[in-house]
Design a protein around this motif. Structure first.
Motif, short mmCIF file in Angstrom:
data_model
loop_
_atom_site.label_atom_id
_atom_site.label_comp_id
_atom_site.label_asym_id
_atom_site.label_seq_id
_atom_site.Cartn_x
_atom_site.Cartn_y
_atom_site.Cartn_z
N GLY A 262 0.80 -1.21 0.00
CA GLY A 262 0.00 0.00 0.00
C GLY A 262 0.84 1.27 0.00
N PHE A 263 0.17 2.42 0.09
CA PHE A 263 0.84 3.70 -0.03
C PHE A 263 1.79 3.98 1.14
CE2 PHE A 263 1.04 8.36 0.49
CZ PHE A 263 1.56 8.70 -0.75
N GLY A 264 1.45 3.47 2.34
CA GLY A 264 2.31 3.71 3.49
C GLY A 264 3.69 3.13 3.30
N HIS A 265 3.77 1.85 2.90
CA HIS A 265 5.07 1.23 2.65
C HIS A 265 5.79 1.91 1.48
CE1 HIS A 265 3.43 -1.97 5.21
NE2 HIS A 265 4.69 -2.32 5.41
N PHE A 266 5.01 2.25 0.46
CA PHE A 266 5.61 2.95 -0.68
C PHE A 266 6.25 4.26 -0.24
CE2 PHE A 266 4.98 6.50 -3.59
CZ PHE A 266 5.80 6.11 -4.65
N LEU A 267 5.52 5.04 0.56
CA LEU A 267 6.02 6.35 0.99
C LEU A 267 7.28 6.20 1.84
CD1 LEU A 267 5.51 9.38 0.94
CD2 LEU A 267 4.08 9.12 2.98
N ALA A 268 7.33 5.18 2.69
CA ALA A 268 8.52 4.95 3.52
C ALA A 268 9.75 4.71 2.66
CB ALA A 268 8.28 3.79 4.47
N ILE A 269 9.59 3.87 1.64
CA ILE A 269 10.72 3.57 0.75
C ILE A 269 11.07 4.81 -0.08
CG2 ILE A 269 11.48 2.13 -1.17
CD1 ILE A 269 9.58 -0.04 -0.07
N PHE A 270 10.06 5.55 -0.52
CA PHE A 270 10.27 6.73 -1.37
C PHE A 270 11.10 7.79 -0.65
CE2 PHE A 270 9.01 10.98 -2.72
CZ PHE A 270 9.21 10.93 -4.09
N VAL A 271 10.74 8.11 0.60
CA VAL A 271 11.45 9.18 1.30
C VAL A 271 12.88 8.78 1.63
CG1 VAL A 271 9.38 10.31 2.19
CG2 VAL A 271 10.40 8.44 3.49
N VAL A 272 13.09 7.49 1.95
CA VAL A 272 14.45 7.02 2.22
C VAL A 272 15.29 7.11 0.95
CG1 VAL A 272 15.85 5.03 2.84
CG2 VAL A 272 13.80 5.57 4.16
N ALA A 273 14.69 6.73 -0.19
CA ALA A 273 15.41 6.78 -1.46
C ALA A 273 15.74 8.22 -1.84
CB ALA A 273 14.57 6.13 -2.56
N GLN A 274 14.80 9.15 -1.62
CA GLN A 274 15.06 10.55 -1.94
C GLN A 274 16.18 11.10 -1.06
OE1 GLN A 274 14.21 12.46 -4.24
NE2 GLN A 274 12.22 11.87 -5.08
N MET A 275 16.17 10.73 0.22
CA MET A 275 17.21 11.23 1.12
C MET A 275 18.57 10.68 0.71
SD MET A 275 17.07 11.46 5.26
CE MET A 275 15.74 12.65 5.10
N ALA A 276 18.62 9.41 0.31
CA ALA A 276 19.88 8.83 -0.15
C ALA A 276 20.38 9.54 -1.39
CB ALA A 276 19.70 7.34 -0.42
N GLY A 277 19.46 9.87 -2.33
CA GLY A 277 19.85 10.59 -3.53
C GLY A 277 20.38 11.98 -3.23
N LEU A 278 19.77 12.68 -2.27
CA LEU A 278 20.23 14.02 -1.91
C LEU A 278 21.59 13.98 -1.23
CD1 LEU A 278 16.86 15.50 -0.60
CD2 LEU A 278 18.08 16.22 -2.65
N ILE A 279 21.77 13.01 -0.34
CA ILE A 279 23.05 12.89 0.38
C ILE A 279 24.19 12.57 -0.58
CG2 ILE A 279 24.29 11.53 2.10
CD1 ILE A 279 21.65 11.26 3.62
N SER A 280 23.89 11.81 -1.63
CA SER A 280 24.95 11.40 -2.57
C SER A 280 25.48 12.57 -3.39
CB SER A 280 24.42 10.34 -3.52
OG SER A 280 23.47 10.89 -4.44
N HIS A 281 24.68 13.66 -3.51
CA HIS A 281 25.05 14.82 -4.31
C HIS A 281 25.17 14.48 -5.80
CE1 HIS A 281 25.53 17.77 -1.16
NE2 HIS A 281 26.18 16.89 -0.44
N VAL A 282 24.67 13.34 -6.22
CA VAL A 282 24.61 13.03 -7.64
C VAL A 282 23.49 13.86 -8.25
CG1 VAL A 282 24.16 11.22 -9.33
CG2 VAL A 282 25.50 10.71 -7.30
N PRO A 283 23.71 14.51 -9.39
CA PRO A 283 22.65 15.34 -9.98
C PRO A 283 21.33 14.57 -10.13
CG PRO A 283 24.70 15.72 -11.14
CD PRO A 283 24.96 14.61 -10.16
N GLY A 284 20.28 15.11 -9.52
CA GLY A 284 18.97 14.48 -9.58
C GLY A 284 18.89 13.15 -8.85
N GLY A 285 19.94 12.78 -8.09
CA GLY A 285 19.94 11.48 -7.43
C GLY A 285 19.90 10.32 -8.41
N LEU A 286 20.34 10.56 -9.65
CA LEU A 286 20.24 9.57 -10.72
C LEU A 286 21.00 8.30 -10.36
CD1 LEU A 286 19.08 9.30 -13.61
CD2 LEU A 286 21.33 10.01 -14.47
#
Length: 854
Positions: free
Chosen positions: A235-259
């Protein structure tokens, strides 16, 4: 020690980009391992099979998300009490976020775009900084709130990064916005940090920041969720948990767009929740998300630029300066995207149906050559994007040609009309914008910042990964390089295209490596000063004569149409004043050349004591401006000693005239004969004041320097009691003085006498202004709403008398009734301002020791 300092500098400049590229490569390796059973055809098939209703809903949520993003700027301006037209704020917000979301904050730096726009809209540097701080805080507070609450309520799979720290991480993240709101509720007055007062937000402002950021991130998650396959579990709850962790990992990496990083974490998260067999649909939804949420807004922004540029051809007034300043970085970003699209297209398999159509009327050799050249063109566009950002004319022409060529090659290599349309749109938008790319500098002189190196390296790494991912079912052999076929030539074509793109990068890197080394310090000789003399004589500021001191290096524009005087202290390359010359194009180009020379040497370009009339020269190159004081200029047309306010000055002049004092203007050719007497006066003054010679922004007693300008001398009978060398312009615009000395035992008020007599003489000679020089830190405000730098400078101005006579100098000049004009320092964004100012102070004082002693 020198080698060690060099290694530290290289590590500081290249460490971040290298680490980001390493993290990207690791993420791509993990993605390759997790999607080992997935083929490129399966991913493409899922994207093509997405229902139109899902795509429409994703587009609608994307539009809502970008509307919410405009609230960052709107509320940020409201928080400082400023209002601007909603359409203008919306446009700048949309453009900046279209860039930062797709390409990463570090590449085009949306804060820099905001800075140029808001300064031209009338905001001060401090106000712009507060708006950028507000938007950045809202962005992170919203992400922290959404991530913290989600992780507290929803468990995440053990294979997801940071899953073992879910609860501690959730508590820390949730406490950040709670603490911010708590401060807003509990603290109702400014917080004292040493001698500064830092304003705290109101509860309404704090809550608005948190909710705006959380809503922004929630809408972004909603866009991806509607594109995900229906079969995913949790469901959306599990999806949102994975989504925000993935976004944070992308931001921390400093890779353009978290690509790559974002995709790897998402796939790991869903793979660990029992969604085996859905790798291809999940990757397909992530690809669709990139297209809808990142690429589509860039395309819309391109259409908006085309519309404004076409209208500008008919109504020139429609393109306002703030919008024009955004166009070069805007086109640079879009060119970077188009180059990446060509490289990614060259690394993937062409659509079989289109290749079958192409086979009927295009010969195979032409298809092969087109595929290879399209990747070469893509890599060249990545490199030329830097030239567009630098406003190079050659980059503009080559980019326009390559965009058209790339569109043709896209059709010939596989009827890729989508990318051909994108390239054609950008070419149409770029075509009428030639006036914004006015620099005639060489392309080979352009330097690449760590951010650009990271972007190009990330695109090349992703292209390499795409080649191996798209054709992992093809067994490698040496013969593969020489296979040419419509049906089975995809892998060979992709490999050859990748080698071509890599060769372009290596050639450009080699060209940068073999460029001439950083030039050694070469102070001007008589020939250089002779080249500078006509320029400074016809410049409208007499202070340009400081070049004659000979203690500053000179950088000339081609054809000797302008020059910059500068010196180097630490990493700071400090230019004294504005570029000297009457040719505006040459002066503007010289600012760009100076900045590029600094960047190639790893230095900071700084322009000290620049005038309000020339601020656009520094805004165009992305520099920040800080007020450092005011310059006193007396309008000679209205100057006189009449009135009650001039009673003291009038009495001083009359008394000293009765005592036998008289002023004489000695021409430059007669100054050497007076040099022994001048030196006696100077030595006596130095002994009495117990000071050392200054430099850089002031002259010093040097016989060669003093012999280059006229001299005002004051005689008492046959004794020389005071002198000052005189700066005058051939245009009669301004007169000024530099080195002023007098005998300690001379009559009281002798310098007032000298100034008054000089002004009377200059007025009689037809000069418009008399420049009394700058009063440092004058005019800075210490109000509660003033910028931090202004308040700090005002505090030093009021309380720093033990170090420098700030107030006394201002009071002395003010008694001549001057007009006070602000002066600024232009510095690049992101540098340590205190260190840069310390370097400037060290130059003026003749070394760091002179900063702390007189």
């Amino acid at each position: 020690m020198a080698k060690r300092a060099l290694y530290v500098t290289l590590l500081r400049r290249a460490g971040g980009p290298v680490l980001s590229v390493v993290l990207l490569c690791l993420a791509l390796w993990a993605l390759h391992a997790m999607a080992s059973e997935v083929t490129y055809r399966q991913i493409a098939g899922y994207v093509h099979a997405l229902p139109n209703t899902d795509i429409a809903l994703a587009v609608l949520l994307t539009a809502a998300g970008y509307v919410v993003m405009t609230l960052y700027d709107w509320f940020g301006l409201a928080s400082i009490g400023r209002r601007l037209p909603a359409r203008r704020v919306g446009l700048i917000s949309f453009i900046s976020y279209a860039f930062s979301n797709a390409l990463g904050m570090s590449l085009l730096v949306s804060g820099s775009i905001r800075y140029r726009f808001y300064v031209q809209a009338g905001l001060s540097t401090g106000e712009v900084a507060r708006v950028v701080l507000y938007t950045t805080l809202s962005f992170w507070l919203g992400l922290a709130a959404l991530t913290g609450v989600t992780l507290l309520l929803v468990p995440i799979p053990p294979d997801v990064p940071l899953s073992g720290l879910r609860i501690p991480l959730a508590i820390v993240l949730a406490l950040v916005p709670l603490a911010w709101f708590g401060v807003a509720v509990a603290v109702r007055r400014p917080v004292r940090v040493w001698r500064w007062a830092v304003n705290t937000p109101t509860p309404a402002v704090a809550m608005r920041q948190i909710l705006t950021g959380a809503l922004d991130w929630g809408l972004a998650a909603g866009v991806l969720y509607v594109l995900m396959p229906e079969a995913i579990s949790g469901g959306f709850g599990h999806f949102l948990a994975i989504f925000v962790v993935a976004q944070m990992a992308g931001l921390i990496s400093h890779v353009p767009g978290g690509l790559g990083v974002f995709e790897a974490v998402m796939l790991a998260g869903f793979g660990a929740t029992g969604n085996h067999g859905l790798e291809a649909p999940i990757l397909g939804s992530l690809a669709a998300f990139r297209l809808v949420y990142y690429l589509l807004p860039l395309c819309v922004a391109t259409v908006m630029v085309i519309w404004r540029e076409v209208r500008a051809l008919r109504h020139a007034a429609l393109v306002t300066p703030w919008f024009s300043s955004l166009l070069p970085p805007f086109f640079a970003g879009l060119t970077l995207v188009c180059g990446a699209v060509l490289l990614f297209s060259g690394a993937t398999l062409a659509i079989p149906g289109r290749m079958e159509i192409l086979r009927g009327f295009v010969p195979l050799p032409l298809v092969e050559v087109s595929h290879f050249l399209s990747s070469v063109v893509g890599m060249l566009l990545l490199i030329l994007a830097r030239g567009l950002q630098r406003r190079l004319d050659a980059a503009y022409v080559l980019t326009l040609v390559l965009l058209i060529l790339g569109a043709i090659l896209s059709l010939l290599k596989g009827i890729d009309y989508e990318e051909a349309t994108l390239l054609s749109l950008l070419a149409l938008a770029l075509a009428p914008a030639h006036r914004h790319f006015y620099r005639r500098a060489s392309l080979f002189r352009a330097s690449f910042s760590p951010g650009w190196v990271l972007a190009i390296g990330a695109v090349l790494a992703c292209s390499t990964w795409l080649v191996f991912f798209s054709f992992k079912h093809v067994e490698y052999s040496n013969n593969l390089w020489w296979e040419f076929s419509f049906h089975h030539g995809g892998a060979p074509r992709a490999l050859r295209a990748l080698v071509g793109a890599t060769a372009v990068v290596m050639l450009v890197a080699l060209a940068n490596l073999i460029r001439p080394a950083r030039p050694r310090r070469a102070y001007p000789g008589e020939a250089d000063l002779a080249r500078a003399m006509p320029l400074l004589k016809h410049f409208d500021s007499a202070q340009a004569h400081l070049a004659l001191v000979g203690d500053k290096m000179l950088m000339f524009a081609p054809g000797d149409q302008a020059f910059i005087m500068y010196d180097i202290e630490g990493r700071s390359w400090v230019a004294m004043g504005d570029p000297v010359g009457t040719d505006e194009a040459a002066r503007r180009e010289l600012v760009w050349s100076f900045r590029e020379s600094c960047e190639r040497a790893g230095g900071w370009p700084i322009f000290y004591q620049v005038r309000p009339a020339d601020l656009d020269l520094y805004l165009d190159v992305g520099m920040n401006l800080l007020k450092i004081g005011e310059e006193a200029r007396v309008r000679l047309e209205t100057f006189n000693l009449d009135g009650k306010s001039k009673k003291t000055l009038r009495g001083t002049v009359n008394k000293l005239s009765r005592d036998g004092l008289r002023m004489e203007i000695v021409p430059a050719e007669a100054v050497p004969a007076l040099m022994p007497k001048l030196k006696c006066v100077s030595d006596a003054w130095m002994r009495d004041k117990k000071v050392r010679e200054k430099r850089f922004s002031l002259g010093l007693f040097d016989e060669r320097y003093l012999a280059r300008t006229p001299m005002a001398v004051v005689w008492q009978g046959d004794e020389l009691v005071a002198f000052a060398n005189v700066f005058v312009t051939a245009t009669k615009e301004e007169a000024s003085v530099d080195l002023m000395r007098h005998l300690p035992e001379g009559p009281s008020g002798i310098m007032d006498f000298l100034f008054i007599e000089l002004m009377v003489w200059a007025k009689a000679e037809g000069y418009r202004w008399f420049n009394l020089g700058m009063a440092p830190l004058s005019g800075l405000q210490n109000r509660r709403t003033a910028p931090l730098w202004s308040r700090f400078g005002a505090m030093v101005f009021g309380r720093g008398e033990r170090f420098y006579n700030f107030r006394g100098l201002h009071r002395y000049k003010d008694k001549f009734d001057p007009e006070w004009e602000p002066r600024y320092i232009a510095v690049p964004g992101g540098i340590a301002l205190p260190l840069a100012l310390a370097n400037v102070a060290s130059l003026i004082s003749g070394g760091i020791g002179g900063v702390v002693r007189r």
